[in-house]
Write a protein that holds these residues in place. Structure first.
Motif, PDB file in Angstrom:
ATOM      1  N   ALA A 149      -2.212   2.702  29.839  1.00 10.10           N
ATOM      2  CA  ALA A 149      -0.765   2.873  29.771  1.00 10.10           C
ATOM      3  C   ALA A 149      -0.452   3.909  28.706  1.00 10.10           C
ATOM      4  O   ALA A 149      -1.125   4.000  27.677  1.00 10.10           O
ATOM      5  N   PHE A 150       0.574   4.711  28.928  1.00 14.55           N
ATOM      6  CA  PHE A 150       0.929   5.761  27.975  1.00 14.55           C
ATOM      7  C   PHE A 150       1.530   5.160  26.707  1.00 14.55           C
ATOM      8  O   PHE A 150       1.303   5.641  25.607  1.00 14.55           O
ATOM      9  N   ASP A 151       2.302   4.096  26.864  1.00 15.56           N
ATOM     10  CA  ASP A 151       2.946   3.446  25.725  1.00 15.56           C
ATOM     11  C   ASP A 151       3.448   2.085  26.205  1.00 15.56           C
ATOM     12  O   ASP A 151       3.298   1.741  27.382  1.00 15.56           O
ATOM     13  N   TYR A 152       4.025   1.305  25.317  1.00 14.41           N
ATOM     14  CA  TYR A 152       4.643   0.049  25.733  1.00 14.41           C
ATOM     15  C   TYR A 152       5.888  -0.196  24.886  1.00 14.41           C
ATOM     16  O   TYR A 152       6.007   0.261  23.745  1.00 14.41           O
ATOM     17  N   LEU A 153       6.847  -0.908  25.476  1.00 11.70           N
ATOM     18  CA  LEU A 153       8.085  -1.269  24.809  1.00 11.70           C
ATOM     19  C   LEU A 153       8.265  -2.771  24.902  1.00 11.70           C
ATOM     20  O   LEU A 153       7.965  -3.380  25.934  1.00 11.70           O
ATOM     21  N   LEU A 154       8.765  -3.369  23.846  1.00 11.76           N
ATOM     22  CA  LEU A 154       9.052  -4.798  23.850  1.00 11.76           C
ATOM     23  C   LEU A 154      10.495  -5.039  24.277  1.00 11.76           C
ATOM     24  O   LEU A 154      11.402  -4.291  23.912  1.00 11.76           O
ATOM     25  N   LYS A 155      10.688  -6.100  25.076  1.00 15.43           N
ATOM     26  CA  LYS A 155      12.041  -6.504  25.460  1.00 15.43           C
ATOM     27  C   LYS A 155      12.637  -7.399  24.376  1.00 15.43           C
ATOM     28  O   LYS A 155      11.913  -8.217  23.791  1.00 15.43           O
ATOM     29  N   PRO A 156      13.926  -7.303  24.109  1.00 16.01           N
ATOM     30  CA  PRO A 156      14.848  -6.281  24.630  1.00 16.01           C
ATOM     31  C   PRO A 156      14.531  -4.911  24.038  1.00 16.01           C
ATOM     32  O   PRO A 156      14.192  -4.813  22.858  1.00 16.01           O
ATOM     33  N   VAL A 157      14.631  -3.877  24.861  1.00 16.89           N
ATOM     34  CA  VAL A 157      14.260  -2.533  24.440  1.00 16.89           C
ATOM     35  C   VAL A 157      15.223  -2.019  23.376  1.00 16.89           C
ATOM     36  O   VAL A 157      16.437  -2.059  23.552  1.00 16.89           O
ATOM     37  N   VAL A 158      14.650  -1.558  22.271  1.00 13.31           N
ATOM     38  CA  VAL A 158      15.445  -0.997  21.174  1.00 13.31           C
ATOM     39  C   VAL A 158      15.608   0.502  21.422  1.00 13.31           C
ATOM     40  O   VAL A 158      14.632   1.197  21.727  1.00 13.31           O
TER      41      VAL A 158
END
Length: 238
Positions: A95-104
């Motif tokens: 994966a190129f990157d990851y974001l945690l929910k809720p997305v900031v």
């Protein structure tokens, strides 16, 4: 424009992410999908540059979907998840990157800057650093790092970009392997790996002309037949 696809089984989550992406003029949302099966069909049809992919989905998870994509034509994939423990596994699966929910919003902006940088030509950055590269501009999430060349053990590339490994940790850089091979002390040992000769503790010979490097910190790197002879000659072996 960066053609973008959103894949998430939660309509509200897709809507919230789409609203945040509207603040970025170079992002074009070309499609949305409720599940991995729809998502794979849209990737094949729409050919997006960037995919935001939920991990927890029914039947086929985001992890499983990523493993099913063709590495040769795969877009950049950013996982969106409520579970931080998935992050390491996400990077292992390219994966190129990851974001945690809720997305900031600020974290999303950092991810998009990485995407833009990865799509930009590499040569201007190489020119700024000069003919001999003595330090590497790197980043870890929202932190910019300056890594001295003598700290580098090896550099490797995969679908998520180019990674710089020291004895302490690993970070990303926008420089290509080609530029680093031409302008730094790093030498090639494999199509996807460059190694710092000063970091090599041992070279283990394997069948078929292949080998394995062990660094002073205990990391192991592959050596392909093509580069074995030159690697041995670097240290005076015949």
């Amino acid at each position: 424009m960066i053609r973008t696809l959103l894949i998430d089984d939660e309509p509200l989550a897709r809507e919230e992410l789409a609203i945040l992406l509207e603040h970025h003029d170079d992002i074009e949302i070309v499609g949305e999908a409720n599940n991995a099966i729809e998502g794979m069909a849209q990737i094949n049809q729409l050919k997006p540059d960037l995919v935001f992919l939920d991990i927890q989905m029914p039947k086929i998870t985001g992890m499983e979907m990523l493993a099913m994509l063709d590495p040769g034509t795969m877009p950049r994939v950013v996982f969106v998840t409520a579970y931080d423990q998935h992050a390491v596994a996400a990077f292992e699966k390219n994966a190129f990157d990851y974001l945690l929910k809720p997305v900031v919003e600020s974290r999303l902006a950092t991810t998009l800057e990485r995407v833009r940088a990865a799509q930009s030509p590499q040569q201007p950055l190489a020119e700024v650093l000069g003919e001999t590269i003595r330090h590497l501009p790197c980043y870890q999430r929202n932190t910019l790092k300056v890594v001295r060349m003598e700290q580098v053990e090896y550099v490797f590339s995969d679908l998520s970009g180019v990674h710089v490994a020291t004895a302490a940790d690993t970070s990303h850089t926008q420089l290509t392997l080609k530029v680093l091979e031409e302008r730094s002390p790093l030498i090639r040992c494999h199509r996807q790996y460059l190694v710092n000769p000063e970091a090599i503790a041992a070279i283990r010979l394997q069948e078929g002309g292949y080998g394995e490097i062990e660094t002073h910190s205990g990391q192991k790197l592959p050596v392909s037949r093509r580069y074995m002879k030159g690697l041995k000659q670097t240290f005076g072996f015949q």
